[in-house]
Design a protein around this motif. Structure first.
Motif, short mmCIF file in Angstrom:
data_model
loop_
_atom_site.label_atom_id
_atom_site.label_comp_id
_atom_site.label_asym_id
_atom_site.label_seq_id
_atom_site.Cartn_x
_atom_site.Cartn_y
_atom_site.Cartn_z
N VAL A 41 0.84 -1.21 0.00
CA VAL A 41 0.00 0.00 0.00
C VAL A 41 0.87 1.25 0.00
CG1 VAL A 41 -1.65 1.33 1.36
CG2 VAL A 41 -1.99 -1.11 1.05
N SER A 42 1.97 1.24 0.75
CA SER A 42 2.87 2.40 0.80
C SER A 42 3.47 2.68 -0.58
CB SER A 42 3.98 2.17 1.82
OG SER A 42 3.45 1.98 3.11
N LYS A 43 3.86 1.64 -1.30
CA LYS A 43 4.45 1.81 -2.63
C LYS A 43 3.41 2.31 -3.63
CE LYS A 43 8.26 -1.48 -2.16
NZ LYS A 43 8.88 -2.72 -2.69
N ILE A 44 2.18 1.80 -3.51
CA ILE A 44 1.11 2.27 -4.41
C ILE A 44 0.83 3.75 -4.15
CG2 ILE A 44 -1.35 2.05 -4.94
CD1 ILE A 44 -1.07 -0.95 -4.40
N ALA A 45 0.78 4.15 -2.86
CA ALA A 45 0.56 5.56 -2.53
C ALA A 45 1.70 6.43 -3.04
CB ALA A 45 0.41 5.71 -1.01
N TYR A 46 2.92 5.92 -2.99
CA TYR A 46 4.07 6.68 -3.50
C TYR A 46 3.95 6.92 -5.00
CZ TYR A 46 8.90 7.86 -4.66
OH TYR A 46 10.01 8.49 -5.14
N GLN A 51 5.10 12.34 -8.87
CA GLN A 51 5.47 13.56 -9.61
C GLN A 51 5.75 14.74 -8.69
OE1 GLN A 51 2.32 14.19 -12.44
NE2 GLN A 51 3.06 12.60 -13.84
N GLU A 52 5.22 14.69 -7.47
CA GLU A 52 5.40 15.81 -6.54
C GLU A 52 6.50 15.56 -5.51
OE1 GLU A 52 3.68 18.47 -7.10
OE2 GLU A 52 2.44 17.56 -8.65
N THR A 53 7.24 14.48 -5.68
CA THR A 53 8.17 14.08 -4.62
C THR A 53 9.58 14.61 -4.78
OG1 THR A 53 8.64 12.03 -5.81
CG2 THR A 53 6.88 11.97 -4.15
N GLN A 54 9.89 15.34 -5.86
CA GLN A 54 11.23 15.91 -6.05
C GLN A 54 12.32 14.84 -5.94
OE1 GLN A 54 10.30 19.15 -7.45
NE2 GLN A 54 12.36 19.36 -6.65
N ASN A 55 12.04 13.66 -6.52
CA ASN A 55 13.02 12.57 -6.55
C ASN A 55 13.44 12.09 -5.17
OD1 ASN A 55 13.14 12.60 -9.42
ND2 ASN A 55 14.57 14.32 -9.34
N VAL A 56 12.56 12.26 -4.16
CA VAL A 56 12.83 11.68 -2.85
C VAL A 56 12.69 10.16 -2.99
CG1 VAL A 56 12.06 11.51 -0.46
CG2 VAL A 56 12.01 13.72 -1.63
N PRO A 57 13.65 9.36 -2.52
CA PRO A 57 13.60 7.91 -2.72
C PRO A 57 12.34 7.29 -2.14
CG PRO A 57 15.76 8.59 -1.91
CD PRO A 57 14.87 9.79 -1.82
N VAL A 58 11.84 6.23 -2.81
CA VAL A 58 10.65 5.53 -2.33
C VAL A 58 10.89 4.92 -0.96
CG1 VAL A 58 11.31 3.38 -3.47
CG2 VAL A 58 8.91 3.82 -2.96
N SER A 59 12.15 4.58 -0.64
CA SER A 59 12.45 3.99 0.67
C SER A 59 12.12 4.96 1.81
CB SER A 59 13.93 3.59 0.74
OG SER A 59 14.76 4.71 0.50
N ASN A 60 12.35 6.25 1.59
CA ASN A 60 12.00 7.25 2.62
C ASN A 60 10.50 7.28 2.87
OD1 ASN A 60 14.67 7.82 2.62
ND2 ASN A 60 14.52 9.89 1.84
N PHE A 61 9.73 7.22 1.78
CA PHE A 61 8.27 7.25 1.90
C PHE A 61 7.77 5.99 2.60
CE2 PHE A 61 3.96 6.54 0.30
CZ PHE A 61 3.38 7.77 0.56
#
Length: 376
Positions: A41-46, A51-61
């Motif tokens: 679910v976290s990866k789907i939400a990411y 597009q709005e994450t400014q290339n923040v890694p998915v691992s942080n999210f």
């Protein structure tokens, strides 16, 4: 088959065995797969906000959202499992006014659901604060680096405040409007009791609106010099030049004269060279001219006019005044430039055979040995 049906429909703790098996099965399957579901679910939400994450890694999210999502999955599992069984009406929780167990379970799960959703929203606020900070770092916007943590904390405090009243109103059926009105009346007394805290809070808003400094600036407050590390609701953390961490109330920062050392482009250095009184005047003129020349041609001091002057004749020395500006706002870098100048000044003195003076004291002793104390 009939024997199996009898066993499944046999009553155990006021519920059929079949219902208990469903209860245990839901718990077992749910707890086995809850971590997988939470990460998925976290990866789907990411992906939805990528597009709005400014290339923040998915691992942080995922790291931010995994635990609250896992918690809400746990609540859903418990809710589904508890729904398969029923509690007798005579079962009550005595410490809560003889509340029925079923009612207690419903209110507890509802409260935990509100807490879980609040937890997820707070983590999302922290993630978007991280996105804004990354954007500020990439664009080198110091103001945003200063404001984002402050407004992040304010938003989180408001979310917790609203969640508290949401639990009171929708879970425990309390009159929230009357409660807020009562808090408003009592707030006057609270404001008087917390006057110092409110002064610091309003001072923090002054710091953010006028921005006499931002995080990372070197400031001078009275005799204290240090680098600003964090500006909070009540106080500001300053790293002193000696390495110690000083916590200063925000009210003090807006009520005293504050010198922002980072905003200036250079640092002034002033000191005296004390030469021996018997130094010949010719050598004094030579030393003054050569020190003036090295300040005028040095890469870090030549942009500002420096001065080397025969200032005064003291009791035990001839005093030369040396003033120059190091072309850097950084404290330690300016000390390095001064060190280079000092090395070159020593070379000038050695080349011309000029010595520095030192204070001298003349002792008048007693010549009669009989009167001298044995301790000497």
């Amino acid at each position: 088959m009939n024997n199996l049906d009898k066993i499944l429909h046999k009553s155990f703790l006021y519920n059929p065995v079949e219902n208990w098996l469903w209860f245990l099965g839901i718990l077992l399957v749910g707890f086995l797969f809850k971590r997988i579901f939470s990460v998925l679910v976290s990866k789907i939400a990411y992906r939805l906000i990528k597009q709005e994450t400014q290339n923040v890694p998915v691992s942080n999210f995922v790291d931010l959202l995994k635990r609250p999502v896992e918690f809400i999955f746990t609540l859903l599992i418990l809710y589904s499992a508890v729904d398969e069984i029923s509690f007798p009406r005579k079962w009550r929780i005595i410490p809560f006014g003889k509340m029925r167990v079923s009612e207690f379970a419903d209110k507890l799960l509802d409260t935990l659901f509100v807490i879980a959703i609040t937890w997820i929203i707070i983590r999302l606020v922290k993630f978007f604060a991280l996105v804004f900070l990354k954007k500020a770092e990439e664009n080198d916007i110091k103001t945003d680096e200063h404001l984002v943590p402050f407004f992040r904390d304010i938003i989180i405090a408001l979310i917790v405040f609203c969640s508290f009243f949401l639990i009171l109103g929708f879970v425990f059926r309390q009159d929230v409007i009357s409660l807020i009105t009562g808090l408003g009346i009592g707030g006057v007394a609270l404001a008087l009791a917390a006057r110092a805290t409110l002064e610091n809070l309003f001072a923090s808003f002054t710091l953010f609106t006028e921005q006499p400094f931002i995080v990372g600036d070197d400031i001078e407050l009275g005799s204290m010099v240090g680098k600003v590390e964090k500006v909070g609701f009540r106080s500001t953390r300053i790293r002193h030049v000696d390495g110690s961490l000083i916590v200063v109330p925000n009210q003090m920062l807006v009520s005293q004269t504050l010198n922002n050392l980072t905003q200036r482009k250079d640092r002034r250095h002033k000191f005296f060279l004390r030469l021996k009184l018997d130094t010949p005047i010719v050598k004094i003129k030579t030393v003054v001219d050569e020190i003036q020349h090295l300040i005028d041609i040095h890469e870090q001091t030549k942009d500002h006019e420096g001065h080397v002057k025969f200032d005064a004749i003291g009791e035990y020395s001839i005093n030369l005044l040396v003033v120059f500006f190091a072309a850097t706002p950084d404290y330690w870098e300016s000390k390095g430039i001064r060190q280079e100048i000092n090395y070159m000044i020593n070379q000038v003195l050695d080349k011309n055979g000029v010595e520095l003076a030192s204070p001298t004291t003349t002792l008048f002793g007693i010549t009669d040995d009989k009167n001298i104390d044995d301790d000497y």
